[in-house]
Design a protein around this motif. Structure first.
Motif, PDB file in Angstrom:
ATOM      1  N   ARG A 259       0.851  -1.181   0.000  1.00  0.00           N
ATOM      2  CA  ARG A 259       0.000   0.000   0.000  1.00  0.00           C
ATOM      3  C   ARG A 259       0.895   1.242   0.000  1.00  0.00           C
ATOM      4  N   HIS A 260       0.776   2.036  -1.072  1.00  0.00           N
ATOM      5  CA  HIS A 260       1.554   3.268  -1.206  1.00  0.00           C
ATOM      6  C   HIS A 260       0.704   4.451  -0.744  1.00  0.00           C
ATOM      7  N   PRO A 261       1.330   5.606  -0.587  1.00  0.00           N
ATOM      8  CA  PRO A 261       0.535   6.781  -0.197  1.00  0.00           C
ATOM      9  C   PRO A 261      -0.543   7.146  -1.210  1.00  0.00           C
ATOM     10  N   ASN A 262      -0.298   6.832  -2.491  1.00  0.00           N
ATOM     11  CA  ASN A 262      -1.259   7.254  -3.516  1.00  0.00           C
ATOM     12  C   ASN A 262      -1.762   6.112  -4.396  1.00  0.00           C
ATOM     13  N   LYS A 263      -1.403   4.874  -4.072  1.00  0.00           N
ATOM     14  CA  LYS A 263      -1.849   3.755  -4.903  1.00  0.00           C
ATOM     15  C   LYS A 263      -1.714   2.450  -4.137  1.00  0.00           C
ATOM     16  N   HIS A 264      -2.268   1.421  -4.765  1.00  0.00           N
ATOM     17  CA  HIS A 264      -2.208   0.077  -4.207  1.00  0.00           C
ATOM     18  C   HIS A 264      -1.649  -0.840  -5.295  1.00  0.00           C
ATOM     19  N   SER A 265      -0.605  -1.592  -5.000  1.00  0.00           N
ATOM     20  CA  SER A 265       0.053  -2.342  -6.066  1.00  0.00           C
ATOM     21  C   SER A 265       0.455  -3.726  -5.577  1.00  0.00           C
ATOM     22  N   LEU A 281      -2.926  -1.962  -8.843  1.00  0.00           N
ATOM     23  CA  LEU A 281      -4.300  -2.444  -8.830  1.00  0.00           C
ATOM     24  C   LEU A 281      -5.251  -1.305  -9.178  1.00  0.00           C
ATOM     25  N   PRO A 282      -6.382  -1.639  -9.827  1.00  0.00           N
ATOM     26  CA  PRO A 282      -7.297  -0.563 -10.265  1.00  0.00           C
ATOM     27  C   PRO A 282      -8.157  -0.031  -9.122  1.00  0.00           C
ATOM     28  N   PHE A 283      -7.524   0.339  -8.022  1.00  0.00           N
ATOM     29  CA  PHE A 283      -8.242   0.890  -6.882  1.00  0.00           C
ATOM     30  C   PHE A 283      -7.408   2.023  -6.309  1.00  0.00           C
ATOM     31  N   SER A 284      -8.094   2.878  -5.590  1.00  0.00           N
ATOM     32  CA  SER A 284      -7.380   3.943  -4.886  1.00  0.00           C
ATOM     33  C   SER A 284      -6.774   3.395  -3.601  1.00  0.00           C
ATOM     34  N   LYS A 285      -6.199   4.259  -2.815  1.00  0.00           N
ATOM     35  CA  LYS A 285      -5.389   3.844  -1.672  1.00  0.00           C
ATOM     36  C   LYS A 285      -6.162   2.981  -0.680  1.00  0.00           C
ATOM     37  N   ASP A 286      -7.310   3.432  -0.234  1.00  0.00           N
ATOM     38  CA  ASP A 286      -8.037   2.735   0.830  1.00  0.00           C
ATOM     39  C   ASP A 286      -9.340   2.135   0.335  1.00  0.00           C
TER      40      ASP A 286
END
Length: 1266
Positions: A259-265, A281-286
């Motif tokens: 989990r990054h500050p601005n993305k999820h990978s 991943l095609p989602f935002s952070k949380d």
């Protein structure tokens, strides 16, 4: 550029157990599911929907009865026929799959947090509540117990050599500021992390990795251990690293999530702990949290199990190609907790089969297959589009316009939800329209995006329709095998009422609501449909069932129905094994369903066509396939004159040297698409990049189609681009080409193209060597039999161009002259000279300098200079010399010398310089009497006697001189008789007499002697000399005539006839000269001797020690044709030749040529004449001897006639020709020529004589002796 296509899904809701499922495993041998809850363990068979066996975990105290316990691991052990289960309380339990008994094999007081078995099931790792792991064997004998958290990095610690500072190192795009940046503090794990360690093994079982919460930082760290439990490496600090962990079975990478500050990978680590790539991943952070990551067994698909905070659980399937990760499938299980999956697992035996167990004990099995979604058009309006699913986007590439390497594309189609299926419209001129099937929330909806691909850069939806199929869908991917049949008609396959059935749905828009699709009709099919194929040409729809059965769907009827697929004989046809890719095609007029299995076997119905096939495609009646042997085959089905057995043989053949159906490609190549009505085949390599090839079979088929349609320009451009021999333009149909030469020139309309065609002309017929005609194609006859192809084409093009526009095509006309088999350089130079004298006035005309410069490009400058000299035009010679690299000092003195000579002598000098001696002789003969000495010298040097005699009158002294010189030459060449004739007619009788005498031409010699005339005594002496020569040549009758008439010696004449066996003529002279005494003294003894020799010769040839002399003795007895064939050879040469023959063909036992000598002698014996000898014996009352001779000789002839085929068998002579042709190689041709040359070198020494012919028509027997 492949998509995952759902082949089938199996859902079971009959299983209901206590509690909720916590772990499950797959039995590899039976395919049944092992599901463990907090109360029990159950073995369930999803195919029969039956519980095989069940055991309680609370009855024996392994788990508490209140349900507070848990199962942390479950593994099927095939070798032990058991399942191993680990509980959170610390017990390790074996569940016997045969008896259903539970057995505790060990216990850990601190409890267990996970259990993981090695891939070979030899080792097991148990993580304990004390943050340690225990390694045990399959017999549960402890090997080691090590703490998970280690301060040391491990054995793979990096080595620092110690030079330089961090501030001076290269930091890439971040610059030097990266060196001054402070290291961020490690962040703790996310709040929802279950804080349990995760264990994953590498595919070979040599390494395993453990992800655990670090006590110091609170974040997760990954450590890699070897099989002996020794730490190898520790991961670098990674903030936001989550609990999911899975090692790729191929062994290269370890997958986890971050989990990054601005993305999820999803991130990947190497075995040394360093990060190596990621995808977002095609989602935002949380927006979502990743529960687990699972690689499928062949490492091609990564399953991401995640929970969306707003939408519920999802399972996403990702695949990588060309370093880009594609979201291929998305399974949305909704927000209902009872429908959410609690366990997911890949099948260990089937790489693309995924098992899901939900909270409500429902089990779902999904089976996918790889497929390439390509537009099915067959005409030029089809753009050869290929659609690739990537999450909520469809990447469309139109390969007719361009080849774009993935992940780039021609354009994108953006939707609001992930896409699971893509299909193209099957309609003429509409194959570029595309439909997509997407899943929204819990309900299955079909969103249709209708767009003519390639018309604009930005995708635009003409209409968007949706259909709520069932208000309460309990599983994702309710529909599969989507097919777009007509503009407003779709076919889809859904689950049946029974697990072993399927439902066929026909969907169409509702009339009152264009934005809604409704089910027009549906039908239940007995069997699980795993494949649907549609023929664009015939409209046939074929269904493939799970067990390999093939059904034909009758969809264009008022009611849907299916029937068995039958062959031409009416028998039902099915695949031996299920196929993952199918296609319909027509072979020899019969429609077949082709199928490719996951084991790379290609079937046509129940017939296996080939094995080791990677991919296949049907396009333009061509079958194209790539194989594991790194080849690409292309067979034209419409022109095959054989059935499936012939197709099998064609696919199994290795291919010859010029086999157009076979081409080598890169290892692992797969067919993406074939551009219809074109020559391009797009292949994808294993790493994901694309390559476009022009398969030779497609190229030649397209060229033949263009040439048949007289589209010469298209054919020429294709051949020039793909380096196809341009001779095929003529060789394909010579007659049609010559009839349309004007159209060929007009279509090309380019001087350079016409010149290129002319310069590539060869005498070879390319349709029989380089590009053989397809089977069944008629062989085109040559347009001009007996003439050379190059000359015919050059003359036809030149004549047409001269009639159309000689100024425009002047360079091509020159090329046509030069490229003939005998180059017409003089004519070409003359045309250049004409251009110099009369420059073209029309614009665009070619000047003489340009034409000459072009000629120098085609012809060697020295050859052109020599031919320009041959025109006797010094201006042209100077023009050529100036364009060449010659030094003026080389040619100017020579040209000045020539200009100073008299014209005829000048031309003679030029011709002699050019070694054109016949022309030089003609010009020199015109120079007058003073140059006759040079004429005579030239004639003697070049042996131009016949040509010189034609240039002078017969009564001129020059003619006499030339005749005498010619006669001397003939005498030297052993043709003295012809020389004597020349001398006789020129008035040189004495020299003629010598020539006739040396050649044994006794009649001409007597005539010349009487013309001189010679005195009688010299004439008699001449006659005796001639008779002696004739006797040596065995011409006894002629020698006797000379001795009798000119030498007046009757006795010698009679003796000569007796020696030669001319009995009747000898008897005539005896009575004419009244020398009956010779009868008793010479004639009768000679008769008896001749009889004995003739009778014994056939029987004693092989036993006589002097048998080598019989090759002459048999001819002494009878004047055979063999001896007369050398009558013109002089006595000395004849003796030398016979002596050499006797040395070579010796009958002595053990000699090298003994068998050849026997064949020579037997051949001469067979030709022996005996009729005259028999008559003479009868005349002198030697009846008994004559009867015996006739009987013995008759028996000998019969024996010889029966032995001719034995002595001279058929095919004894080596008549085989060198092996050449389209299937030959350079080595085979050279070996054939060497084999031909070996006997040729010794042919003169050991030539096998031809078999003698028995003269059965000759009546040699005497009736009075019968």
């Amino acid at each position: 550029m492949r998509n995952l296509k759902l082949l089938k899904s199996l859902r079971n809701s009959e299983l209901q157990g206590p509690g909720s499922p916590q772990c499950f495993s797959i039995r590899a041998d039976t395919g049944s599911l092992l599901i463990a809850s907090q109360f029990s363990i159950t073995e369930f068979d999803p195919l029969t929907a039956q519980v095989v066996r069940e055991a309680s975990l609370t009855a024996d105290g392994f788990l508490s009865e209140d349900g507070s316990g848990g199962v942390v691991g479950l593994q099927d052990l095939a070798e032990l026929q058991s399942a191993c289960l680990a509980t959170a309380e610390g017990d390790v339990v074996l569940f016997n799959l045969n008896t259903g008994q539970l057995e505790c094999v060990g216990s850990v007081d601190s409890g267990l947090t996970s259990m993981s078995w090695s891939p070979d099931e030899e080792l097991v790792i148990l993580t304990t509540g004390q943050e340690t792991f225990i390694m045990m064997t399959k017999d549960f004998e402890p090997i080691t117990e090590v703490g998970i958290h280690q301060d040391d990095f491990g054995e793979g610690k990096f080595i620092t050599v110690g030079w330089g500072k961090k501030e001076t190192q290269f930091h890439g795009s971040e610059g030097k500021q990266a060196a001054r940046r402070k290291v961020q503090e490690a962040q703790p794990a996310v709040a929802w992390d279950d804080r349990r360690p995760r264990v994953t093994w590498r595919g070979d079982g040599q390494l395993f990795a453990i992800s655990a919460i670090c006590p110091q930082t609170g974040g997760r760290k990954v450590r890699v251990w070897n099989r002996e439990g020794v730490l190898q490496a520790t991961s670098e600090p990674v903030n936001g690293l989550e609990q999911a962990l899975c090692w790729k079975p191929s062994g290269s990478l370890i997958a986890s999530s971050q989990r990054h500050p601005n993305k999820h990978s999803v991130v990947f680590m190497e075995k040394n702990g360093l990060l190596h790539g990621d995808f977002t991943l095609p989602f935002s952070k949380d927006q979502a949290k990743v529960k687990e990551l699972l690689w499928n067994p062949d490492s091609t698909v990564l399953a991401v199990w995640l929970e969306e905070l707003s939408c519920g659980d999802d399972v996403q399937l990702w695949a990588v190609g060309n370093y880009h990760w594609y979201l291929k499938q998305s399974l949305d299980f909704g927000r209902d907790p009872q429908k959410a999956p609690v366990c997911i697992c890949w099948d260990p035996e089937r790489p693309l089969q995924l098992h899901v167990v939900t909270s409500s004990w429902n089990s779902i099995t999904y089976s996918w297959g790889w497929t390439t979604e390509r537009s099915p058009g067959l005409d030029v309006t089809d753009n050869a589009s290929v659609a690739v699913i990537d999450g909520d986007k469809v990447l469309v590439t139109t390969f007719r316009q361009c080849v774009v390497p993935p992940p780039m594309c021609s354009f994108e189609l953006q939707l609001k939800s992930p896409i699971n299926q893509v299909t193209f419209l099957c309609r003429p001129e509409g194959t570029n329209q595309i439909k997509m099937d997407t899943i929204l929330n819990r309900d299955a909806l079909i969103r249709s995006c209708d767009r003519k691909l390639g018309q604009s850069a930005s995708p635009s939806c003409l209409f968007l329709v949706s259909c709520r199929l069932t208000p309460a869908q309990e599983q994702p991917l309710a529909l599969r095998q989507l097919l777009w049949l007509q503009d407003e008609l779709f076919l889809a396959v859904g689950a049946g009422l029974l697990p072993t059935s399927s439902t066929i749905l026909m969907l169409h828009p509702i009339q009152d609501a264009d934005d809604t699709l409704a089910v027009r009709s549906e039908m239940e099919v007995d069997g699980v449909v795993v494949g649907v194929a549609h023929s664009f040409q015939t409209g046939t729809v074929a269904l493939e069932l799970e067990d390999g059965q093939i059904k034909k769907l009758l969809w264009d009827c008022p009611e849907l129905s299916v029937e068995d697929w039958r062959d031409s004989s009416g028998c039902s046809v099915s695949f031996p094994v299920p196929c993952i890719q199918t296609a319909l095609c027509s072979i020899s007029g019969t429609e077949y369903l082709l199928g490719l299995t996951d084991r790379s076997h290609l079937y046509a119905g129940d017939t296996e066509l080939a094995s080791g096939v990677c991919s296949f495609a049907i396009c333009d009646n061509f079958l194209l396939l790539t194989t594991h042997s790194h080849t690409c085959r292309c067979l034209q089905l419409i022109k095959l004159t054989f059935d499936l057995s012939g197709l099998q043989a064609a696919l199994a053949s290795d291919g010859g040297q010029n086999d157009e159906t076979l081409r080598h490609v890169e290892r692992g190549s797969r067919i993406v698409t074939v551009v219809p009505q074109d020559t391009r085949v797009v292949l994808q390599m294993p790493r994901g990049n694309l390559e476009t090839i022009h398969h030779r079979a497609l190229v030649l088929a397209q060229l033949r189609k263009w040439l048949d349609g007289l589209k010469f320009r298209e054919a020429f451009e294709c051949m020039r681009k793909l380096r196809i021999n341009l001779n095929l333009i003529y060789d394909h149909n010579p007659k049609v080409f010559l009839e349309n030469v004007a159209s060929f020139i007009q279509q090309l309309n380019s001087i350079n193209h016409i010149n290129l065609f002319l310069t590539e002309l060869k005498e070879e017929d390319t349709t029989s060597s380089m590009y053989p005609r397809p089977d069944g194609s008629p062989v085109q006859p040559q347009a001009a039999p007996g003439q050379k192809k190059v000359d015919v084409v050059c003359d036809a093009l030149r004549t047409t161009m001269e009639s159309m526009d000689p100024n425009k095509f002047s360079l091509s006309i020159l090329t046509a002259h030069v490229k003939k088999t005998v180059p017409e350089l003089e004519i070409a130079l003359q045309k250049v000279h004409e251009l110099r004298e009369n420059p073209p006035e029309a614009p665009g005309g070619v000047s003489a300098e340009e034409a000459l410069k072009y000629l120098l490009f085609l012809v060697n400058v020295n050859d052109l200079y020599e031919h320009s000299l041959g025109t006797y035009d010094f201006d042209l010679v100077l023009m050529v010399a100036e364009k060449s690299q010659k030094d003026p000092k080389e040619y100017l003195p020579f040209l000045n010398m020539l200009k100073s000579l008299e014209p005829n002598y000048q031309r003679y000098t030029i011709d002699r310089h050019l070694k054109r001696y016949r022309k030089a002789l003609v010009h020199l003969s015109k120079c007058g009497q003073e140059h006759f000495t040079e004429v005579l010298q030239l004639v003697k040097e070049q042996k131009l006697y016949s040509e010189a005699l034609r240039l002078y009158p017969a009564d001129s002294p020059q003619y006499k001189f030339l005749s005498c010189a010619y006669a001397e030459h003939l005498v030297e060449q052993q043709r003295a008789e012809e020389g004597g004739l020349l001398l006789w007619r020129c008035g040189e009788p004495v020299r003629a007499l010598q020539a006739f005498t040396s050649s044994s031409s006794w009649r001409n010699a007597i005539c010349v002697a009487q013309q001189i005339p010679l005195p009688p005594d010299q004439l008699a002496l001449l006659a005796r000399d001639l008779a002696e020569k004739l006797t040596e040549q065995r011409r006894y009758s002629e020698a006797a005539l000379l001795l009798d008439q000119y030498a007046k010696d009757c006795e010698e004449a009679i003796l000569a006839l007796i020696t030669g066996g001319v009995w009747e003529e000898a008897l005539r002279l005896i009575y004419m000269h009244k020398r009956q005494d010779i009868t008793e003294t010479n004639l009768k003894p000679a008769l008896l001797e001749g009889k004995n020799s003739t009778a014994l010769l056939p029987m004693e040839t092989t036993h006589c020690p002097d048998a080598e002399l019989y090759s002459e003795a048999s001819s002494v007895i009878t004047a055979s044709k063999y001896s007369q064939s050398n009558s013109r050879i002089s006595s000395r040469s004849s003796k030398n030749r016979r002596k050499a023959e006797r040395k070579k063909l010796s009958l002595k036992e053990g000699s090298p040529m003994e068998d050849k000598a026997l064949m020579h002698v037997i051949g001469e014996i067979i030709t022996t004449e005996i009729h005259g000898l028999l008559r003479a014996l009868v005349l002198f009352q030697f009846d008994k001897q004559a009867e015996k001779l006739q009987r013995v000789y008759d028996e000998a002839l019969q024996m010889m006639e029966g032995s001719v085929l034995e002595v001279w068998p058929e095919g004894l002579q080596n008549t085989s020709a060198p092996v050449t042709g389209p299937n030959s190689t350079a080595n085979s041709i050279m070996a054939s020529f060497q084999q031909q040359q070996k006997p040729a070198a010794s042919q003169q020494d050991a030539e096998v004589p031809a078999a003698p012919k028995m003269r059965n028509g000759i009546k040699w027997k005497l009736t009075i002796l019968k």
